[in-house]
Write a protein that holds these residues in place. Structure first.
Motif, short mmCIF file in Angstrom:
data_model
loop_
_atom_site.label_atom_id
_atom_site.label_comp_id
_atom_site.label_asym_id
_atom_site.label_seq_id
_atom_site.Cartn_x
_atom_site.Cartn_y
_atom_site.Cartn_z
N GLY A 116 5.09 7.05 1.96
CA GLY A 116 4.64 6.12 3.04
C GLY A 116 4.49 4.68 2.29
N PHE A 117 5.39 4.64 1.14
CA PHE A 117 5.36 3.18 0.81
C PHE A 117 5.91 2.36 1.74
CE2 PHE A 117 5.78 -0.28 -2.24
CZ PHE A 117 4.96 0.28 -3.34
N PRO A 118 5.53 1.09 2.05
CA PRO A 118 6.27 0.29 3.05
C PRO A 118 7.60 -0.19 2.42
CG PRO A 118 4.08 -0.61 2.37
CD PRO A 118 4.19 0.45 1.46
N LEU A 130 7.52 3.17 6.98
CA LEU A 130 6.83 3.88 6.03
C LEU A 130 7.99 4.76 5.30
CD1 LEU A 130 3.44 4.67 8.06
CD2 LEU A 130 3.98 3.00 6.49
N GLU A 131 8.47 4.64 4.01
CA GLU A 131 9.38 5.33 3.45
C GLU A 131 8.87 6.76 3.25
OE1 GLU A 131 12.22 3.82 -0.13
OE2 GLU A 131 10.17 4.17 -0.71
#
Lengths: 246, 246
Positions: free
Chosen positions: A40-42, A34-35
């Protein structure tokens, strides 16, 4: 885990064994994290795959890389590793393992073991393994999903992938000696590989020993060979490889 | 995107071209999604990779699968696709594309085009493509990260991967005819493949045409060949493949 009773088969020992093999014999994996900078974008990237003595997967990552920054902010991650080859990629077995990442500091007592295990599996990592920005993570498995081909999906627990043994530390302490003995014993290797002795070339090298078996490498190929039974101590490993192949 | 100025190189046209090729020529990819039933835990799985006429990646997924349930709950996803082969997996170029997934209903005017493009690339999907639980997603690229090997990382925009052309719909409408003409013109194929004409076997098949080039497949191998310039209409494609290879 998603509920998908229509496609899941009942998990049996054959599925557990296949899951361990499929995972263990891969050289690299796709790591999903999770960036943190994008809420938290994959983010999925490629990493070399190693294994600690309890079968916990390990990765070596630069602190400059997105996946490292992500794992330090949120330890939840997913590892996809699988077989490939000719024909449809979906016909080859692969496994998704959801894990909680644990950074291993250089001062951690386990660091030397991880470093040696990783280097035996990936000798070229010697070039950068000691750079100050590089860091090991143990990716502790929580649950997994094995897809053994169309319509053959199984749910597994983290424990299904792990090796739990009272002899772990003793075997770890004896691993150097066991590796030297195994690698000089071509008959033992051919027994564990399940091959005719004449087929075992000296190029196969044992890279790791644990309570349940050995890891071998030849060129780009990784193999896992399980002992006929779990061993109880280092001498038990010796007894197995000098006697059982006869 | 994570800030990592120490490892990023300046993105130039060569990097953009490599990124497109590396992505486009893969047969399958690792898709990372946020699993809804576990509060957004990452989940990575393997999927066949296709491309729409504007170069948006497409996947075909069962609604029983975790990644489908996840994408319908949260459209954010990440696609890792890359080259592999002999030697260190980290020496081979790969790309991470962060996307927003858009489900394509059977009533969508684009559905027939996606279905045909996907089937030409993955003929065995014929077995299940029309099952009622199967669904296409267009994975609209927002940004990407190309790793072309050690120390060769580049940041890209979604637009860097896409084809924007006023001729798109006209070429899509003419695609069947163009494919038939191209696949019967061995000289044109050898020109676009950049090979000696004698090396082009009839096994190479063009599976897709767009404003910037063609996709080809031979057995398990996918190739992308760009036109020397963007075309303005279907006849421009014809003019290119009957004239330029001379």
């Amino acid at each position: 885990m998603a509920e998908k009773p229509q496609v899941l088969r009942e998990t049996d020992d054959a599925a557990r064994k296949l899951a361990r093999l499929v995972f263990r014999e891969q050289r690299s994996a796709a790591i999903g994290v999770l960036e943190p900078v994008s809420d938290g974008f994959p983010f999925v990237s490629r990493a070399l795959l190693g294994f600690d003595i309890d079968a916990v997967p390990i990765i070596l990552a630069s602190q400059l890389a997105t996946h490292t920054q992500a794992l330090l902010a949120d330890a939840r991650c997913s590892v996809l590793a699988g077989r490939s080859g000719k024909g449809d990629p979906l016909a080859h077995a692969r496994i998704t393992v959801q894990c909680r990442a644990e950074p291993i500091a250089r001062t951690d007592l386990r660091h030397a073991r991880l470093r040696e295990r990783f280097l035996r599996r990936h000798p070229k990592a010697q070039l950068y393994i000691d750079f100050p920005d590089f860091l090991f993570f143990r990716l502790n498995p929580l649950r997994a999903s094995l897809n053994a081909g169309f319509g053959r999906a199984y749910a597994l627990t983290g424990d299904d992938l792990l090796i739990s043994s009272a002899a772990m530390e003793a075997i770890a302490a004896a691993e150097h000696a066991l590796l030297a003995e195994l690698n000089s014993n071509k008959d033992a290797l051919s027994y564990f590989l399940g091959e005719e002795r004449s087929d075992v070339t000296p190029a196969w090298q044992v890279t790791a020993v644990d309570a349940e078996g050995i890891d071998l490498v030849q060129g780009d190929a990784f193999r896992r060979a399980d002992f006929p039974r779990e061993v109880e101590n280092p001498d038990d490993v010796r007894a197995m490889f000098v006697k059982l192949y006869r």
